[in-house]
Write a protein that holds these residues in place. Structure first.
Motif: not given
Lengths: 170, 106
Positions: B5, B10-11, B13-14, B49-50, B53-54, B56-58, B60, B65
């Motif tokens: 990221l 993140i934007e 992915y949004i 879903n995508l 996950v994004a 979830s990574t943001y 941590q 997930q």
């Protein structure tokens, strides 16, 4: 531009193009194949996040099982001839207008939220390896996990019941 | 190891998820073939879903997930039941054009 960003743009272009072609193609078999490519490119996004477990599940469940189910149903119905009647012209224009307006509004809304999101900091903690995810899944989410198995069993029974041929229909 | 990221943001992915979701909505409104409508619903589920996950990574956090995992299980069940219903409809009516499903119309 870094390599990762380039990979992201290529993957996103593939995802969006195949998703659009899924809807736009007349032949349902082609739609299913485009959707497979779309799912695989989303798996590529998961791999970019280093979410290994979800990448594998996406490939096995979506690109594998669900799409095989779709293709099987299409072949069962023999719908691969391209004789689908289109919706009335007004409805199609309305669909296009709804698509454009909805995209514009949502993109505008999320553009405005950007300053609120802070900088991303990475602590190096392991949170998404298969090992960690398995521990979370089977400790905190034990009960939902079991309920998922019951849901799948019920779905399986329901499918057999619904698609069974009735003998005394006439 | 540095994270993805930092490079992408993140934007991005949004916006990707939003446009993918809108393509799904467009498919539901545009097509008459019920199977294509189902595929559009799958596209919408994948967009959500995508984004899960994004974020979830943001944050941590593994829970996003886990939620995606459950949502995939429900999607699999939904597709199986939906396609079985479509097969039954096809057997009774002879087509899966959603304009022909007017039996409940008064």
């Amino acid at each position: 531009m870094s390599t990762v960003l380039l990979i992201f743009y290529i993957l996103s272009a593939v995802t969006l193009a195949t998703a659009f072609l899924t809807i736009y193609t007349k032949n349902p078999i082609h739609s299913a194949i485009y959707l497979v490519i779309c799912m695989v490119s989303i798996m590529g996004h998961y791999l970019l996040f280093n979410a290994q477990f979800l990448a594998l599940v996406q490939l096995i469940v979506y690109a594998g099982a669900i799409m095989v189910l779709f293709l099987f149903t299409l072949m069962l119905m023999n719908l691969n001839k391209e004789d689908e009647v289109h919706k009335p012209r007004m409805t199609r224009y309305a669909a296009i207008i709804v698509f454009i307006v909805l995209s514009a509004v949502l993109v505008y809304v999320f553009t405005d939220t950007k300053p609120i999101m802070g900088e991303y900091d990475y602590t190096g903690e392991d949170f998404q390896s298969i090992k960690t995810l398995g521990k979370v899944l089977l400790n905190e989410y034990m009960v939902p996990f079991e309920f998922a198995s019951i849901l799948l069993l019920a779905a399986m029974l329901g499918v057999v019941l619904v698609s069974k041929k009735e003998k005394d229909a006439n | 190891m540095e994270n993805i990221l930092n490079h992408i943001g993140i934007e991005n992915y949004i916006f990707l998820s939003v446009i993918l979701f809108c393509i799904g909505v467009f498919g539901v409104l545009y097509r008459r073939n019920a199977i294509i409508v189902f595929m559009s619903i799958e596209i919408m589920l994948n967009a959500v879903n995508l984004l899960f996950v994004a974020f979830s990574t943001y944050h941590q956090d593994a829970e996003g997930q886990v939620f995606v995992f459950f949502s995939m299980a429900v999607a699999a069940a939904e597709v199986a039941v939906g396609l079985a219903i479509l097969v039954a409809i096809f057997r009774n009516i002879g087509s899966i054009d959603i304009a022909n499903l007017k039996n409940l119309k008064g």
